[in-house]
Scaffold this motif. Structure first.
Motif, mmCIF file in Angstrom:
data_model
loop_
_atom_site.group_PDB
_atom_site.id
_atom_site.type_symbol
_atom_site.label_atom_id
_atom_site.label_comp_id
_atom_site.label_asym_id
_atom_site.label_seq_id
_atom_site.Cartn_x
_atom_site.Cartn_y
_atom_site.Cartn_z
ATOM 1 N N ALA A 160 22.748 -9.755 0.433
ATOM 2 C CA ALA A 160 21.931 -10.158 -0.757
ATOM 3 C C ALA A 160 21.880 -9.285 -1.878
ATOM 4 O O ALA A 160 22.122 -8.129 -1.946
ATOM 5 N N ASP A 161 21.786 -10.093 -3.106
ATOM 6 C CA ASP A 161 22.093 -9.427 -4.380
ATOM 7 C C ASP A 161 20.963 -8.748 -4.584
ATOM 8 O O ASP A 161 20.755 -7.564 -5.382
ATOM 9 N N ALA A 162 19.592 -9.386 -4.377
ATOM 10 C CA ALA A 162 18.281 -8.749 -4.796
ATOM 11 C C ALA A 162 17.521 -9.174 -3.911
ATOM 12 O O ALA A 162 17.574 -10.083 -2.901
ATOM 13 N N GLY A 163 16.412 -8.083 -3.526
ATOM 14 C CA GLY A 163 15.471 -8.657 -2.598
ATOM 15 C C GLY A 163 14.067 -8.378 -3.022
ATOM 16 O O GLY A 163 13.498 -7.865 -4.056
ATOM 17 N N LEU A 164 13.105 -9.364 -2.554
ATOM 18 C CA LEU A 164 11.929 -9.762 -2.782
ATOM 19 C C LEU A 164 10.924 -9.144 -2.070
ATOM 20 O O LEU A 164 10.982 -9.425 -0.848
ATOM 21 N N VAL A 165 10.038 -8.155 -2.628
ATOM 22 C CA VAL A 165 9.090 -7.439 -1.948
ATOM 23 C C VAL A 165 7.805 -7.397 -2.735
ATOM 24 O O VAL A 165 7.616 -7.738 -3.510
ATOM 25 N N GLY A 166 6.809 -7.189 -1.509
ATOM 26 C CA GLY A 166 5.274 -7.201 -1.983
ATOM 27 C C GLY A 166 4.378 -7.235 -0.865
ATOM 28 O O GLY A 166 4.978 -7.386 0.324
ATOM 29 N N ASP A 249 -7.384 -7.141 -5.914
ATOM 30 C CA ASP A 249 -8.387 -6.383 -6.215
ATOM 31 C C ASP A 249 -7.993 -5.028 -6.888
ATOM 32 O O ASP A 249 -8.661 -4.465 -7.620
ATOM 33 N N ASP A 250 -6.826 -4.600 -6.406
ATOM 34 C CA ASP A 250 -6.306 -3.386 -7.142
ATOM 35 C C ASP A 250 -4.736 -3.459 -7.362
ATOM 36 O O ASP A 250 -4.018 -3.041 -6.391
ATOM 37 N N PRO A 251 -4.347 -3.993 -8.437
ATOM 38 C CA PRO A 251 -2.776 -4.406 -8.607
ATOM 39 C C PRO A 251 -2.260 -2.942 -8.525
ATOM 40 O O PRO A 251 -0.900 -2.813 -7.908
ATOM 41 N N VAL A 252 -2.723 -1.991 -9.158
ATOM 42 C CA VAL A 252 -2.108 -0.541 -9.191
ATOM 43 C C VAL A 252 -1.928 -0.028 -7.772
ATOM 44 O O VAL A 252 -0.825 0.656 -7.316
ATOM 45 N N GLU A 253 -2.804 0.018 -6.933
ATOM 46 C CA GLU A 253 -2.633 0.508 -5.489
ATOM 47 C C GLU A 253 -1.763 -0.523 -4.682
ATOM 48 O O GLU A 253 -1.190 0.008 -3.817
ATOM 49 N N ALA A 254 -1.673 -1.720 -5.001
ATOM 50 C CA ALA A 254 -0.630 -2.648 -4.367
ATOM 51 C C ALA A 254 0.892 -1.980 -4.863
ATOM 52 O O ALA A 254 1.624 -1.936 -3.703
ATOM 53 N N TRP A 255 0.853 -1.868 -5.837
ATOM 54 C CA TRP A 255 2.344 -1.392 -6.239
ATOM 55 C C TRP A 255 2.659 0.080 -5.629
ATOM 56 O O TRP A 255 3.681 0.394 -5.110
ATOM 57 N N LYS A 256 1.471 0.901 -5.528
ATOM 58 C CA LYS A 256 1.899 2.174 -4.975
ATOM 59 C C LYS A 256 2.006 2.085 -3.295
ATOM 60 O O LYS A 256 3.085 2.793 -2.914
ATOM 61 N N THR A 257 1.453 1.060 -2.777
ATOM 62 C CA THR A 257 1.302 0.881 -1.480
ATOM 63 C C THR A 257 2.897 0.534 -0.934
ATOM 64 O O THR A 257 3.475 1.161 0.093
ATOM 65 N N ILE A 258 3.318 -0.398 -1.694
ATOM 66 C CA ILE A 258 5.057 -1.049 -1.517
ATOM 67 C C ILE A 258 5.793 0.213 -1.664
ATOM 68 O O ILE A 258 6.533 0.501 -0.654
ATOM 69 N N ASN A 259 5.631 0.986 -2.648
ATOM 70 C CA ASN A 259 6.463 2.212 -3.087
ATOM 71 C C ASN A 259 6.482 3.290 -1.939
ATOM 72 O O ASN A 259 7.566 3.894 -1.517
ATOM 73 N N ARG A 260 5.270 3.419 -1.382
ATOM 74 C CA ARG A 260 5.085 4.516 -0.392
ATOM 75 C C ARG A 260 5.789 3.759 1.123
ATOM 76 O O ARG A 260 6.557 4.646 1.729
ATOM 77 N N GLU A 261 5.785 2.482 1.277
ATOM 78 C CA GLU A 261 6.474 2.217 2.653
ATOM 79 C C GLU A 261 7.823 2.042 2.353
ATOM 80 O O GLU A 261 8.672 2.360 3.341
ATOM 81 N N LEU A 262 8.302 1.880 1.201
ATOM 82 C CA LEU A 262 9.937 2.065 0.832
ATOM 83 C C LEU A 262 10.297 3.236 1.207
ATOM 84 O O LEU A 262 11.280 3.593 1.626
ATOM 85 N N ALA A 263 9.430 4.488 0.714
ATOM 86 C CA ALA A 263 9.988 5.837 0.942
ATOM 87 C C ALA A 263 9.860 6.135 2.249
ATOM 88 O O ALA A 263 10.766 6.831 2.693
ATOM 89 N N GLU A 264 8.857 5.493 2.912
ATOM 90 C CA GLU A 264 8.905 6.064 4.478
ATOM 91 C C GLU A 264 9.894 5.554 5.345
ATOM 92 O O GLU A 264 10.364 6.157 6.263
#
Length: 356
Positions: A160-166, A249-264
């Protein structure tokens, strides 16, 4: 069609055919001599990346693959027929791994790519090949060499050219249904998407492939929720479209959660270019959407866009950014260019065969 992206299979190449023991027996020829032919070669195990496949589900029901053995030699110096090769067709994007999953043996990234995995055994020698000045009537012969065997894993990583995550319920399925030909399941509960979805997006006379990955949650790298096994399908993507529920409830924490899982997960996913899209913009006014965007910028987010997968608002700008990140040639356009090149002669364009 059921989706399966990992499968363990067992393969074995064909055994070589045995050599023959035979002597010429013709009228008026008293000492005909040996004429036993050699055995035929066993079939090979060959993998081929085939068009139209996007799952390994067939390998759940057929796990053992064996090439044909070679035929035995015969009199009159006849060599046995070689065994038929076993060609195993797999989806583009499949990797062949060792049994312990520690080593990637082959990576199939192009349609039509073929790789010889196991060679068939060599046919045995017939008695004619043992004839010498001191051994005029040999009865020796060889059995064919045995084929090779292996247990291995097939692992599919979608192209795929682009991945959709969230996070779950970020609206990824609604979005991909809106912008592509996909019919992903949509529901008002988490994990409606339980396996990756591929969609072809048409935008401004161009096309690209978008992969929707099942929602991640905190701890996915440790197996929470569906886990992170499907993140392998976006390793080949050029850009990630990170979708965030602006009404959460917390869009900022949602953004951080996905980035943490990508890094893990690793594989450098956290360093891939990201386009951040605040979804469900139709449910909030402009002032609230801007407030959420400001909080994300303060946390370090970049390229924040507002979008609504339900109404289509803001999709034009998002798709423009994705096309910019994908570059001049998407995977579909590269495939079309490769197909067009087959119609070109060495000296230039293909000849026009239309009647005069």
């Amino acid at each position: 069609m059921h989706f399966l992206d990992q499968a363990k299979i067992y393969v074995s190449s064909g055994q070589g055919g045995p050599g023959a023991v035979s002597f010429r027996r013709e009228k008026y020829i008293q000492y005909g001599g040996p004429d036993g032919g050699n055995g035929g070669k066993g079939g090979d195990i060959i993998f081929e990346a085939a068009e139209g496949l996007n799952t390994l589900i067939d390998f759940r029901y057929a796990q053992h693959f064996k090439a044909q053995r070679g035929k035995g030699g015969a009199g009159k110096n006849k060599t046995g027929a070689g065994g038929d090769d076993k060609i195993i067709k797999i989806p583009v994007g499949t990797q062949i791994l060792s049994e312990d999953k520690e080593h990637v043996l082959y990576d199939f990234t192009k349609e039509g790519q073929r790789e010889l995995f196991l060679e068939g055994g060599i046919g045995g020698r017939g008695n004619a090949s043992y004839k010498s000045s001191t051994n005029r009537a040999p009865r020796q012969h060889q059995p064919g060499e045995p084929g090779e065997e292996a247990a291995l894993w097939l692992r599919l990583k979608l192209i795929a050219d682009a991945g959709l995550v969230g996070l779950p319920n970020a609206g990824k399925s609604t979005l991909i249904n809106t912008i592509s030909n996909t019919k992903a399941k949509v529901g008002a509960y988490p994990f409606t998407t339980i396996h990756p979805q591929l969609g072809v997006v048409h935008h401004k006379m161009r096309e690209f492939v978008l992969a929707d990955i099942p929602g991640l949650i905190a701890g996915a790298a440790d197996g929470a929720g569906i886990g992170d096994r499907f993140l392998g399908h976006i390793e080949r993507c050029k850009v990630l479209l990170h979708l965030i529920d602006a009404t959460g409830d917390d869009p900022v924490e949602a953004w951080k959660t996905i980035n943490r899982e990508l890094a893990e997960y690793g594989s450098d996913l956290e360093n891939k270019p990201q386009i951040l899209a605040l979804n469900k913009g139709d449910l909030l006014d402009e002032e609230l959407m801007e407030s959420v965007a400001e909080d994300l910028r303060a946390a370090g987010a970049k390229q924040i866009l507002s979008v609504s997968g339900a109404t289509g608002e803001g999709l034009e700008a998002v798709l423009d950014k994705v096309l910019e990140a994908v570059g001049e040639n998407s995977s579909i356009e590269k495939k079309e260019q490769e197909a067009d090149s087959e119609y070109l002669d060495d000296d230039g364009p293909a000849k026009d065969w239309s009647p005069l």
